[in-house]
Design a protein around this motif. Structure first.
Motif: not given
Length: 469
Positions: A71-93
């Protein structure tokens, strides 16, 4: 080399633990908490392993149906350095289905990844705020049961054959390259699916994934299947792919959606090419590793033979990772379970190994440097352990004594662990691949035969939110 998932059956989520018994906060344990080591410790009849939620700032499990080897984690436009929960992540697998026609590339979004920063020194009975630990355990159980856990949105693109490896292009994350067990390397444009996931809050939830059929942008047939593939981090669209017939091919982009593949391969290994990594500093230089036990360094400007080649391990070299924060460092993992770290400046002197670890006793299946800490890397192994290492650490007996006093002997760590071993994650079966999230410090995602884990260990010192955030 350890690759395929032997039992390709649909993954089923299992309850990872129970609050009943000796692990309950209302019943003090009769013995100190102990770290369990696979291959060293044995479970007695009636004993079972329990996950300690206080070791994680965040820990979640999910699956998308068939197991995924890569799989791979997809770079997104939600922020370059994100530190606050909750998080959102995009994937390809890519899946490993029972029948070739059942396979697909999964494009998915996991949102509402909750968590909380933990104290590095665990609380024990009699401490103030001891009641808080109960509430934290309750929150973790609610997440496990799905009441407040992450939401999975999934779309699928049909793919003929199992996906051996998949990689997203960092400069254009909607473009991915996938190795198939049919011998084809294919490049896909998945932008429509990523856009649909970004715009939707409810469509494509788990169990109702939309399945699409589309043609790849480009494809190339190797003489055999393979696993090695990597996008160039400095030249958008430049790609290398390596196969089990010892051959490596260079893909050069001719436009945003077309490639020219040089039919004359790079040849230097005497057995299967297992992994490839472009240099993070030089656009024409890449490294390869092989079943022949060697690592080779190549310069595309200097012909089709390696610029340097050396024996790296006494067994197959399964995986390599080139440190993008310290480009002189190359890490490798072998079929014999060993991990080696090399300073490439020392190659001409003969011995370039600056660190070597023999902690794992089974094949290394994945290795990756942290994108945020130059001295940290994560490793997965066929022993079902995911380990995190910090090469800057050294044994400090005074510090250990102070920590033991603070915990009042509540933690009994094995004496023979390397001081550089920072964290051990267990609980997955047949671990295959891991990746750090480049935009969320401290987050690691791993895939195994029984699905995915998202974890954020509490002792990874990154810029994470405080309890009051």
């Amino acid at each position: 080399m350890t690759r395929g998932i032997k039992h390709r059956m649909k993954a089923k989520r299992k309850n990872k633990g129970s609050k009943k018994g000796e692990g309950s906060s209302s019943v003090p344990p009769q013995h100190p908490v102990k770290v369990w080591q696979p291959g060293v410790d044995k479970l007695e009849e009636g004993e079972e392993l329990q996950c300690d939620p206080s070791a994680y700032n965040s820990l979640h499990a999910f699956h998308i149906g068939w197991p995924c080897l890569s799989f791979d984690i997809v770079r997104d436009t939600l922020g370059l350095v994100r530190t606050e929960f909750p998080h959102t992540v995009y994937f390809m697998a890519g899946t490993q289905a029972e029948k070739a026609s059942w396979n697909s590339i999964g494009i998915f979004k996991v949102s509402n990844i909750t968590g909380k920063r933990r104290e590095l020194v665990p609380k024990h009975e009699g401490d103030e705020d001891g009641e808080d630990s109960d509430s934290e355990d309750d929150t973790d159980d609610e997440d496990e049961n799905g009441a407040q856990g992450p939401t999975l949105q999934l779309r699928k693109v049909t793919h003929e054959g199992c996906v051996n490896r998949i990689r997203s292009m960092s400069q254009n994350p909607h473009i991915c390259a996938a190795w198939a067990d049919t011998g084809y390397v294919q490049v896909w444009d998945l932008s429509s699916h990523l856009n649909a996931l970004a715009e939707s809050e409810t469509e494509g939830i788990q169990g109702a994934a939309a399945v699409f059929t589309q043609d790849p942008l480009s494809k190339y047939k190797h003489k055999d299947e393979g696993y090695a593939i990597d996008w160039n981090p400095l030249v958008p669209g430049r790609l290398v792919s390596g196969d089990c017939k010892n051959c490596i091919y260079l893909w050069e982009p001719t436009s945003a959606a077309t490639w020219n593949v040089d039919n004359t391969p790079f040849v230097g290994h005497t057995a299967s090419v297992e992994d490839l990594q472009w240099s993070p500093a030089e656009p024409d230089v890449f490294a390869s590793c092989s079943v022949d036990g060697s690592i080779a360094i190549w310069d595309t400007r200097r012909g089709k033979s390696p610029a340097a080649s050396f024996k790296a391990h006494n067994a197959d070299v399964n995986v390599i990772s080139w440190n993008r924060l310290a480009s002189i460092m190359l890490a490798s993992g072998s079929d014999d379970g060993t991990i080696s770290i090399r300073d490439l400046r020392l190659l001409k002197e003969g011995d370039s190994v600056v660190a070597h670890f023999e902690y794992h006793k089974h094949p290394i299946t994945s290795i990756e440097w942290s994108p945020h800490e130059a001295s940290s890397l994560a490793v997965s192994s066929s022993d079902n352990q995911l380990t995190i290492w910090d090469l800057s650490l050294e044994k400090d007996e005074e510090e250990e004594a102070e920590f033991k006093a603070q915990t009042k002997e509540l933690v009994n760590a094995p004496e023979d662990l390397p001081p550089q071993l920072l964290f051990i994650h267990q609980g997955q079966k047949v671990l295959k691949e891991l990746h750090w999230h480049a935009q969320i410090p401290g987050m690691i995602v791993s895939t195994a035969a029984d699905g995915f884990n998202i974890l954020m260990p509490s002792n990874i010192q990154s810029t994470l939110p405080s309890d009051g955030a």
